[in-house]
Design a protein around this motif. Structure first.
Motif, PDB file in Angstrom:
ATOM      1  N   ARG A  67       0.829  -1.211   0.000  1.00 53.45           N
ATOM      2  CA  ARG A  67       0.000   0.000   0.000  1.00 53.45           C
ATOM      3  C   ARG A  67       0.864   1.262   0.000  1.00 53.45           C
ATOM      4  NH1 ARG A  67      -4.634  -1.817   4.448  1.00 53.45           N
ATOM      5  NH2 ARG A  67      -5.330  -3.676   3.307  1.00 53.45           N
ATOM      6  N   GLN A  68       1.893   1.204  -0.819  1.00 52.14           N
ATOM      7  CA  GLN A  68       2.816   2.321  -0.981  1.00 52.14           C
ATOM      8  C   GLN A  68       2.418   3.073  -2.248  1.00 52.14           C
ATOM      9  OE1 GLN A  68       5.103   2.913   1.262  1.00 52.14           O
ATOM     10  NE2 GLN A  68       6.953   3.793   0.377  1.00 52.14           N
ATOM     11  N   ALA A 128      11.856   3.579  -6.659  1.00 56.55           N
ATOM     12  CA  ALA A 128      11.165   2.296  -6.470  1.00 56.55           C
ATOM     13  C   ALA A 128      11.820   1.459  -5.387  1.00 56.55           C
ATOM     14  CB  ALA A 128      11.130   1.530  -7.786  1.00 56.55           C
ATOM     15  N   ARG A 129      13.148   1.404  -5.374  1.00 56.91           N
ATOM     16  CA  ARG A 129      13.856   0.545  -4.431  1.00 56.91           C
ATOM     17  C   ARG A 129      13.794   1.115  -3.009  1.00 56.91           C
ATOM     18  NH1 ARG A 129      15.098   1.126  -9.191  1.00 56.91           N
ATOM     19  NH2 ARG A 129      15.883  -0.487 -10.607  1.00 56.91           N
ATOM     20  N   ASP A 130      13.932   2.432  -2.881  1.00 58.09           N
ATOM     21  CA  ASP A 130      13.806   3.053  -1.553  1.00 58.09           C
ATOM     22  C   ASP A 130      12.390   2.904  -1.008  1.00 58.09           C
ATOM     23  OD1 ASP A 130      16.451   3.849  -1.469  1.00 58.09           O
ATOM     24  OD2 ASP A 130      16.052   5.792  -2.382  1.00 58.09           O
ATOM     25  N   GLY A 131      11.408   3.026  -1.904  1.00 62.41           N
ATOM     26  CA  GLY A 131      10.019   2.871  -1.480  1.00 62.41           C
ATOM     27  C   GLY A 131       9.710   1.457  -1.017  1.00 62.41           C
ATOM     28  N   LEU A 132      10.342   0.471  -1.668  1.00 63.09           N
ATOM     29  CA  LEU A 132      10.178  -0.916  -1.214  1.00 63.09           C
ATOM     30  C   LEU A 132      10.691  -1.058   0.209  1.00 63.09           C
ATOM     31  CD1 LEU A 132       9.589  -3.935  -1.759  1.00 63.09           C
ATOM     32  CD2 LEU A 132      11.928  -4.103  -2.691  1.00 63.09           C
ATOM     33  N   MET A 133      11.833  -0.449   0.476  1.00 67.66           N
ATOM     34  CA  MET A 133      12.418  -0.520   1.816  1.00 67.66           C
ATOM     35  C   MET A 133      11.505   0.141   2.844  1.00 67.66           C
ATOM     36  SD  MET A 133      15.867   1.338   3.237  1.00 67.66           S
ATOM     37  CE  MET A 133      15.065   2.940   3.017  1.00 67.66           C
ATOM     38  N   THR A 134      11.070   1.374   2.570  1.00 68.96           N
ATOM     39  CA  THR A 134      10.242   2.089   3.551  1.00 68.96           C
ATOM     40  C   THR A 134       8.881   1.424   3.728  1.00 68.96           C
ATOM     41  OG1 THR A 134       9.491   3.618   1.807  1.00 68.96           O
ATOM     42  CG2 THR A 134      11.389   4.301   3.133  1.00 68.96           C
ATOM     43  N   LEU A 146      17.796  -3.195   9.291  1.00 68.92           N
ATOM     44  CA  LEU A 146      17.580  -4.618   9.042  1.00 68.92           C
ATOM     45  C   LEU A 146      16.979  -4.847   7.660  1.00 68.92           C
ATOM     46  CD1 LEU A 146      17.509  -7.557   9.993  1.00 68.92           C
ATOM     47  CD2 LEU A 146      15.267  -7.089  11.019  1.00 68.92           C
ATOM     48  N   VAL A 147      15.960  -4.070   7.322  1.00 68.19           N
ATOM     49  CA  VAL A 147      15.278  -4.249   6.037  1.00 68.19           C
ATOM     50  C   VAL A 147      16.212  -3.906   4.878  1.00 68.19           C
ATOM     51  CG1 VAL A 147      13.409  -3.412   4.563  1.00 68.19           C
ATOM     52  CG2 VAL A 147      12.978  -3.894   6.976  1.00 68.19           C
ATOM     53  N   ARG A 148      16.895  -2.764   4.982  1.00 70.86           N
ATOM     54  CA  ARG A 148      17.789  -2.366   3.889  1.00 70.86           C
ATOM     55  C   ARG A 148      18.921  -3.369   3.712  1.00 70.86           C
ATOM     56  NH1 ARG A 148      20.095   3.528   2.186  1.00 70.86           N
ATOM     57  NH2 ARG A 148      21.502   2.788   0.573  1.00 70.86           N
TER      58      ARG A 148
END
Length: 209
Positions: A67-68, A128-134, A146-148
């Motif tokens: 839901r980003q 896109a990649r930063d948004g996946l992380m957040t 941890l996620v990154r």
């Protein structure tokens, strides 16, 4: 203000794509995501820029269950970085001399840091990649570190197995990019516009005499 933000976004994304091309021409290793992009490029025969664009839109599909919501900058990032990466690879020659390679690596890291601060500071949506992380941080409650780290270890390992370039540049990027962006981001951050209080609201809010 919007003109400045869009201009800053476009300049930042152009510099980011060019910095990626310089990293590749330096031949000393790439950051984790670009190790993955290069590995996919090697296996598929598609250009680096095409792979960057394709992976960006595939990652954006992962935003749906998280839901980003993407912004203008998110879509621009997905398209322009790959286009400018291919342009840079067309313009910039390879270096076989170690001194030139080291100079290119240093220049690529600095340019990438400036580019990152520039497009992040425009505040028009994450890549896109930063948004996946957040998005994963928000949905799971896990720490950003941890996620990154988890994402980058996975893409680095897969990219390496596919033939992507891992080397001293990978380590230099990992150690240097955070501090560079941290120093530069305040200089590029577009301030949020303060909403002016309407005259009627001000009158209503004023204390009675």
């Amino acid at each position: 203000m919007m003109t400045r933000r869009i201009t800053q976004l476009l300049i930042g994304l152009a510099m980011y794509g060019i910095s990626l091309a310089i990293f590749i021409r330096a031949g000393l290793g790439l950051d984790p995501w670009d190790v993955f992009h290069q590995g996919v490029s090697e296996k598929t025969g598609f250009s680096m820029g095409v792979v960057v664009i394709a992976v960006s839109f595939l990652v954006l599909l992962l935003w749906i269950p998280l839901r980003q919501m993407p912004g203008i900058g998110t879509i621009a990032n997905a398209i322009l970085v790959g286009l400018f990466a291919d342009l840079g690879l067309w313009l910039i020659p390879e270096f076989s001399h170690l001194g030139g390679q080291i100079a290119m690596l240093a220049g690529a890291v600095i340019l990438n840091g400036i580019a990152s601060a520039c497009y992040i500071g425009a505040r028009l949506g994450p890549g896109a990649r930063d948004g996946l992380m957040t998005g994963l941080v928000r949905r799971t409650g896990w720490s950003v570190r941890l996620v990154r780290t988890g994402i980058e270890v996975v893409v680095l390992a897969v990219g390496f197995l596919l033939g992507g370039s891992v080397g001293v540049g990978t380590v230099v990027y990992a150690l240097a990019i955070g501090p560079i962006v941290q120093v530069l981001l305040p200089k590029f951050m577009v301030p949020e516009r303060v909403k002016a209080t309407a005259p009627t609201e001000a009158v209503e809010a004023a204390p009675a005499a």
